[in-house]
Write a protein that holds these residues in place. Structure first.
Motif, short mmCIF file in Angstrom:
data_model
loop_
_atom_site.label_atom_id
_atom_site.label_comp_id
_atom_site.label_asym_id
_atom_site.label_seq_id
_atom_site.Cartn_x
_atom_site.Cartn_y
_atom_site.Cartn_z
N VAL A 130 12.74 90.29 21.19
CA VAL A 130 13.27 90.39 19.84
C VAL A 130 13.75 91.82 19.59
CG1 VAL A 130 11.80 88.56 18.89
CG2 VAL A 130 11.02 90.94 18.82
N ALA A 131 14.68 91.93 18.68
CA ALA A 131 15.04 93.23 18.11
C ALA A 131 14.52 93.25 16.68
CB ALA A 131 16.56 93.42 18.13
N ILE A 132 14.08 94.40 16.22
CA ILE A 132 13.46 94.52 14.91
C ILE A 132 14.39 95.29 13.98
CG2 ILE A 132 11.13 94.42 15.84
CD1 ILE A 132 10.98 97.48 15.48
N SER A 133 14.15 95.16 12.67
CA SER A 133 14.92 95.91 11.67
C SER A 133 14.33 97.30 11.49
CB SER A 133 14.90 95.16 10.34
OG SER A 133 13.58 95.11 9.83
N PRO A 134 15.09 98.26 10.95
CA PRO A 134 14.56 99.61 10.72
C PRO A 134 13.33 99.62 9.81
CG PRO A 134 16.94 99.63 10.56
CD PRO A 134 16.53 98.20 10.67
N GLU A 135 13.28 98.71 8.84
CA GLU A 135 12.12 98.67 7.95
C GLU A 135 10.85 98.31 8.73
OE1 GLU A 135 9.92 98.84 4.38
OE2 GLU A 135 11.89 99.60 4.95
#
Length: 854
Positions: free
Chosen positions: A157-162
């Protein structure tokens, strides 16, 4: 034209020579412009057009197809925001890629989205999931890669900056619930339109299970040609929602989606009233500064008159001050407002998860605000300009001139405006809040027109006051124009705060009277799914009790049918005339322990009735002929479908709170009606600090379906709203008071120096200035209280005259009038005292030597 240019040059030179006074006037005019410009810019950037949203939804694709639970016809607008199926009667057979290609030839890319409960370093969080292959060129622009790489295999997965801000790093693993999986973080990607969201991005079915049609899934399509509106309607008929890039681009500039567009007459009326009030407040604040400027320049103006300048020339010079300072303030306000507006919007979008788009400045509204500031400066200079044209040149050059006083007049104009405003307000009260607010504008102008007379009338008490107060009141009355303008500014701010305070408090009180609950205030309700097994339910009870140590936690039950499926019970409210039947979802089901929890006491008679299989009602309104009627709904269907009604004998006993208007149902009464029940409810006598966070943590710990609800009770929302109003009143009242007091102190400097020269202690100077601030703020606050009370009571008509049936009953009077006495006392008494204390504390006590004029 040459005289006008000369007047502008004189005003520019004077503004540069007296930088402090010029800066003060520019702040008064420019600060509202700066704030409004910042708000307009931030709102325009936050408000996304369909064209701006399309990139994050469909990347570079030509179309985005949305599936639905069935293949019934879809109704949508061109944005697909309103896409839905009025009737879901078609086939529920899932779509296949081959079928889609026969309808829309081209290359297809699968996507799906949902939510999971992800365990982060500091606990569980509800997290959005987007599953699409971001490596595909068709997804260009949907997410921006800021670190690492895109997901390339299942379990990545790639995650969001938050999420990265919460301590997750590239290379970490994350455990998610529902479905239960562990995934590896390989990159950080940002949603350009929602930089503050919590999100995981994976390949299709790399994290989620395969989602059947209608569950946030579909295809992105790269077609050989543009997808026309006719093609969209064709796909709608077979059960597909469509976002077409060609159709969306064809509607660019649609006024329905333009930022800040005025769509209705109501919007235009609100805008007009806001403009009038903003200009009035700005003029009242800046007017005293122009009046003081006139007295300091009277010798210069007299010299111009002695050399042949006419009264028209003198008026032109003073009006040029308003043009120069108002124009400079408007320009600086616009320039300085755009940058902070964009900065605050970008921070808020990240921290508060707001929508975010390309930087956008709505130039037409911003230019309108700038013109508004320029006009405010000119209007504020009108009265000083007229006074300048009437001054006696010989007296001024001889050094014997005093302020040009307005002629003593009876307050006829003010009284007429007051009566007109009251009459218009009375007529408009039956036509809604906006109409009433617009009708009240003449009343405001009437109070402003009366203020000079009130200043003169209040000066008659000066002889009975101590020396500092006597000096301040007499000086205020001597400079009546300056004082009246400043006091009127305070009055306008106070009137608005008082009116909104009474209206807001009455609105909340009216709502609280209509609101009812099944539980006492301060109760947290945790419900688990009836399908939850015994060990999971035991873990949930232990987890809840661990979160509420020392707090009573009582178990309740959920209704089920013979097959163990969850049912929904609703209690019918038996109403009097004009009161519709209202329902209370999920009446509590339980034993004597739950009864004691709901009543906060032991009631032997009610407990005996409950043990005998009778319901205990907390209000007579839910009973008829000694019975309670329950509506049984099927919660497992797509909509709550009524199955049948049952009647249960009941007794009445009061609950812990007056707002409790429901009943406690005994399990044996349901059993007699052929219904079952299972223990799946918990009631805690305290509130969590974060309701959503606790729900996410509990879901993660027990790995089960549950929900958390709270009953906060009355007063919290009302107190918060009044606190916001108090903050706004604090800024306006103290700001206007300090500006006027500073001008008055500068104007009184010769008198203060005389006091020091004859031996007055420094504290006397402080008391004089403090008294000046108290007088201006106090007079404005008292008058504002009277005017605001009238406006506030009038506001309660349209705000609280809607009955329980939803019918507007304005002609019958207000439903509720609630006066927030503590709030009014703080505004009317507290703010003037604070103004006096601060003004006296920061007053300079050093003697300033001045050249004596012969």
């Amino acid at each position: 034209m040459s005289a006008f240019i000369a007047a502008l040059r004189i005003s520019r030179r004077d503004a540069l020579r007296f930088k402090g006074r010029s800066a003060l006037i520019m702040v008064m005019i420019g600060l509202p412009i700066l704030v409004i410009t910042g708000v307009l810019t931030g709102a325009a950037t936050t408000s996304l057009t369909p064209q701006e949203r399309a990139v994050t939804r469909m990347g570079a694709a030509d179309a985005r197809l949305i599936t639905f639970p069935s293949r019934a016809q879809v109704e949508q607008d061109y944005t697909d925001d309103s896409a839905g199926q009025p009737e879901s009667t078609g086939s529920t057979r899932p779509w296949t890629t081959a079928e889609i290609n026969t309808l829309l030839p081209g290359r297809l890319l699968r996507y799906q989205s949902s939510q999971v409960n992800a365990r982060l370093p500091d606990g569980y969080y509800w997290t959005d999931v987007m599953e699409v292959d971001l490596r595909d060129p068709m997804t260009a622009g949907m997410r921006t890669l800021t670190q690492g790489r895109y997901a390339a295999a299942p379990g990545e997965v790639a995650i969001s900056p938050e999420m990265a801000d919460k301590g997750v790093r590239v290379g970490d693993t994350i455990t998610v619930r529902r479905p239960d999986r562990t995934v590896k973080v390989v990159g950080v990607v940002e949603n350009p339109n929602r930089p503050g969201m919590l999100e995981l991005v994976a390949l299709p079915e790399g994290l989620l299970k395969h989602q059947n049609d209608g569950n946030s899934s579909g295809w992105l399509a790269d077609t050989t040609g543009p997808v026309t509106w006719a093609k969209v309607r064709e796909l709608n008929k077979v059960g597909l929602g469509v976002t077409s890039r060609a159709v969306v681009d064809a509607h660019a500039g649609d006024d329905r989606y333009a930022s800040g567009a005025m769509r209705t007459t109501r919007d235009l009326v609100q805008l007009g009233v806001a403009i009038v009030l903003v200009v009035l407040e700005t003029v009242l604040l800046a007017g005293p500064a122009f009046a003081v400027s006139l007295r300091r320049r009277r010798r210069e103006l007299a010299m111009i008159a002695a050399q042949g300048g006419s009264a028209r020339h003198l008026r032109m010079i003073v009006l040029a001050d308003g043009l120069v300072l108002g124009g400079a303030a408007a320009l600086l306000g616009v320039v300085l407002g755009i940058g902070p507006g964009l900065l605050v919007e970008s921070i808020a979008a990240r921290e508060l998860d707001w929508t975010h788009g390309p930087a956008e400045v709505p130039w037409l509204p911003v230019l309108g605000v700038a013109v508004l500031g320029l006009v405010s400066g000119l209007i504020a200079a009108i009265v000083p300009a007229v006074q300048a044209s009437r001054q006696n040149t010989a007296q001024v050059l001889a050094g014997r001139a005093a302020e040009v006083r307005g002629r003593a007049r009876r307050p006829v104009a003010g009284i007429v405006l007051l009566l007109v405003g009251l009459g218009a307000t009375g007529f408009a009260m039956t036509r809604g809040v906006v109409s009433m607010t617009a009708a009240f504008v003449p009343f405001v102008f009437g109070m402003v027109a009366l203020m000079p007379w009130l200043v003169q009338a209040s000066a008659r008490i000066a002889a009975r006051l101590p020396l500092p107060l006597r000096l301040s009141v007499r000086d205020a009355a001597r400079h009546r124009v300056r004082t009246a303008s400043a006091a009127a500014a305070v009055m306008a701010a106070t009137m608005g705060a008082v009116a909104l305070g009474i209206g807001t408090s009455s609105g909340y009180a009216h709502q609280e009277q209509a609101d009812v609950s099944a539980y006492p205030a301060g109760t947290t309700v945790i419900g688990g799914a009836t399908a939850m097994d015994g060990p999971t339910w035991t873990r949930l009870k232990e987890a809840v009790r661990a979160r509420f140590p020392g707090t009573e936690v009582v178990a309740g039950r959920e209704p089920t049918d013979a097959k163990g499926r969850t049912l929904a019970l609703e209690v019918t409210l038996q109403c009097t005339k004009e009161c519709p039947q209202r329902f209370y979802y999920r009446p509590p089901i339980g034993d004597a322990d739950l009864l004691a929890f709901l009543q906060k006491r032991r009631d032997p008679q009610a407990a005996a009735a409950l043990a005998a299989g009778k319901a205990v009602a907390f209000s007579q309104d839910v009973m008829r002929d000694g019975m309670i009627e329950l509506v049984v709904n099927d919660r497992d269907s797509d909509t709550l479908k009524e199955m049948r009604k049952i009647r249960i004998p009941a007794v009445v006993s009061s609950g812990a709170d007056s707002q409790q208007t429901s009943a406690l149902i005994p399990p044996q009464a349901l059993a007699r009606a052929g219904l079952g029940s299972v223990e799946r409810m918990l009631y805690a006598g305290a509130l969590p600090q974060d309701e959503q966070r606790m729900e996410a943590d509990l879901r993660g710990e027990v790995n089960g379906d549950l929900y958390v609800g709270v009953e906060k009770g009355k007063g919290e929302s009302r107190a918060f709203a009044l606190l916001l109003l108090l903050g706004a009143a604090l800024v306006l009242v103290l700001g206007g008071t300090f500006a006027a007091t500073g001008l008055a102190a500068a104007d009184m400097r010769p008198d203060l120096n005389n006091l020091s020269a004859v031996g007055a202690a420094p504290r006397v100077r402080r008391l004089v200035v403090a008294a000046q601030a108290a007088y201006i703020a106090g007079l404005g606050a008292v008058v504002g209280l009277v005017a605001g009370s009238v406006a506030g009571v009038a506001l309660t008509w349209p705000m609280t005259s809607v009955g329980a049936s939803g019918v507007n009953r304005l002609l019958e009077g207000p439903g509720t009038i609630d006066v927030p006495w503590l709030f009014l006392a703080t505004v009317v008494l507290g703010l003037p005292l604070v103004a006096a204390l601060v003004a006296g504390l920061f007053t300079r006590t050093r003697l300033v030597l001045a050249r004596r004029v012969a």
